[in-house]
Scaffold this active site. Structure first.
Site, PDB file in Angstrom:
ATOM      1  N   HIS A 111       0.849  -1.193   0.000  1.00 59.87           N
ATOM      2  CA  HIS A 111       0.000   0.000   0.000  1.00 59.87           C
ATOM      3  C   HIS A 111       0.882   1.238   0.000  1.00 59.87           C
ATOM      4  O   HIS A 111       1.884   1.302   0.710  1.00 59.87           O
ATOM      5  CB  HIS A 111      -0.910   0.003   1.226  1.00 59.87           C
ATOM      6  CG  HIS A 111      -1.939   1.098   1.205  1.00 59.87           C
ATOM      7  ND1 HIS A 111      -3.106   1.007   0.473  1.00 59.87           N
ATOM      8  CD2 HIS A 111      -1.958   2.309   1.793  1.00 59.87           C
ATOM      9  CE1 HIS A 111      -3.806   2.120   0.635  1.00 59.87           C
ATOM     10  NE2 HIS A 111      -3.133   2.917   1.434  1.00 59.87           N
ATOM     11  N   LEU A 161     -10.778  -3.586   2.761  1.00 60.76           N
ATOM     12  CA  LEU A 161      -9.810  -2.972   1.858  1.00 60.76           C
ATOM     13  C   LEU A 161      -8.684  -2.303   2.641  1.00 60.76           C
ATOM     14  O   LEU A 161      -8.916  -1.423   3.473  1.00 60.76           O
ATOM     15  CB  LEU A 161     -10.518  -1.936   0.970  1.00 60.76           C
ATOM     16  CG  LEU A 161      -9.648  -1.257  -0.086  1.00 60.76           C
ATOM     17  CD1 LEU A 161      -9.099  -2.278  -1.079  1.00 60.76           C
ATOM     18  CD2 LEU A 161     -10.436  -0.169  -0.807  1.00 60.76           C
ATOM     19  N   ASP A 162      -7.436  -2.750   2.366  1.00 60.34           N
ATOM     20  CA  ASP A 162      -6.236  -2.216   3.015  1.00 60.34           C
ATOM     21  C   ASP A 162      -6.323  -2.301   4.530  1.00 60.34           C
ATOM     22  O   ASP A 162      -5.705  -1.505   5.250  1.00 60.34           O
ATOM     23  CB  ASP A 162      -5.980  -0.762   2.586  1.00 60.34           C
ATOM     24  CG  ASP A 162      -5.696  -0.644   1.095  1.00 60.34           C
ATOM     25  OD1 ASP A 162      -5.033  -1.548   0.539  1.00 60.34           O
ATOM     26  OD2 ASP A 162      -6.149   0.337   0.475  1.00 60.34           O
ATOM     27  N   GLY A 163      -7.064  -3.290   5.030  1.00 62.59           N
ATOM     28  CA  GLY A 163      -7.227  -3.430   6.469  1.00 62.59           C
ATOM     29  C   GLY A 163      -6.683  -4.729   7.015  1.00 62.59           C
ATOM     30  O   GLY A 163      -6.927  -5.061   8.179  1.00 62.59           O
TER      31      GLY A 163
END
Length: 299
Positions: free
Chosen positions: A207, A242-244
């Site tokens: 990310h 998402l992105d977690g």
């Protein structure tokens, strides 16, 4: 012009045909280390490295990574796993034993940005990434010639909103059943929950920020507009959020008001490729244990 790629095998796992790694997660309590050490000693194994971490001595979780050498490991590994089950059941362990000489097989997903893919291929070529890159999948053809120059299969699978399900099905077909980890090397598509379920804690994403941070499009433009003083990158396992997903590695670099958007992008690309390569290396060396939405990384 054909490019002939020479790989450096000086650090190859094949130097250690009788070495194994054991990863353990279990509720903390007395006697765990002693039981594991005694079991390995009984079977003639020599421990060469051991790391432990406890979240809380009173009722928390315990994590352990052990490297050991065992004569004739290849012939004895299944028996070792079977007999260790009794120890694991006593302490309610989640555990795995990996043979070091069995190299993990990687699938790399990429779109148009090449910096993370190039870093992984460089490290693989030099022998610093001790794995096999089985294939590269992309929704564009930009990197096809470069990837194929390494002798690595390249699969172009276009993705649109209307064809996403069919594209993911095709991706699963070309990946097959013997891939150990998927690396999203700036692959600019959201992975569906059904795809993730096939590879739980086996998809690593990079990310473009020090999470949690700027979301959505043009992150470096957002950072520039906010006048940030550090930028960074985060490598994490992919989950439905998402992105977690569980964070594996992060890094940052200081920037100043004089750095424009292009300079922030340049700095960001360098951080991204280094952070992703570290995360991949730690995964293939069996250094990561996942608990809930966190990781324990023995590095």
């Amino acid at each position: 012009m054909e490019l002939h790629v020479k790989r450096d095998h000086s650090s190859s796992s094949h130097q250690y045909p009788n070495r194994a790694r054991m990863l353990i997660s279990c509720p903390d309590g007395p006697g765990i280390v002693a039981a594991v050490s005694h079991f390995l000693h009984q079977h003639g194994a020599n421990i060469v490295q051991s790391d432990q971490y406890t979240m809380d001595p009173d009722g928390g979780m315990f994590f352990m990574r052990v490297e050991f050498d065992l004569p004739e490991l290849g012939e004895r590994l299944e028996e070792l796993r079977t007999q260790f089950s009794a120890v694991a059941d006593k302490f309610k362990m989640d555990w795995q034993i990996f043979q070091v000489s069995h190299k993990k097989r990687l699938a790399i997903f990429v779109s148009k940005e090449d910096h993370c893919l190039v870093e992984l291929l460089w490290q693989w070529q030099a022998g610093d990434l001790d794995a096999e890159i089985a294939l590269v999948v992309s929704n564009h053809t930009d990197m096809q010639a470069y990837v194929e120059s390494f002798g690595i299969p390249f699969h172009h699978i276009p993705v649109t909103a209307d064809t996403k399900a069919a594209a993911e099905q095709r991706q699963l077909e070309v990946i097959g059943g013997d891939i150990d980890v998927i690396i999203l090397a700036r692959y600019m598509q959201i992975i569906s929950p059904s795809f993730i379920e096939h590879f739980r804690h086996k998809i690593i994403n990079i990310h473009h920020s020090f999470l949690p941070a700027f979301v959505g499009g043009k992150p470096y433009a957002q950072a520039y507009q906010r006048g940030v003083k550090i930028i960074g990158a985060t490598a994490h396992y992919v989950t439905e959020e998402l992105d977690g997903g569980p964070i594996i590695e992060q890094d940052v670099q200081r920037v100043s008001h004089s750095d424009d958007v292009n300079e922030l992008k340049r700095i960001g690309r360098t951080i991204e490729r280094v952070v992703l390569a570290r995360a991949v290396k730690w995964h293939i060396e069996d250094r990561i244990l996942v608990h809930n939405n966190k990781t324990v990384v023995f590095n």
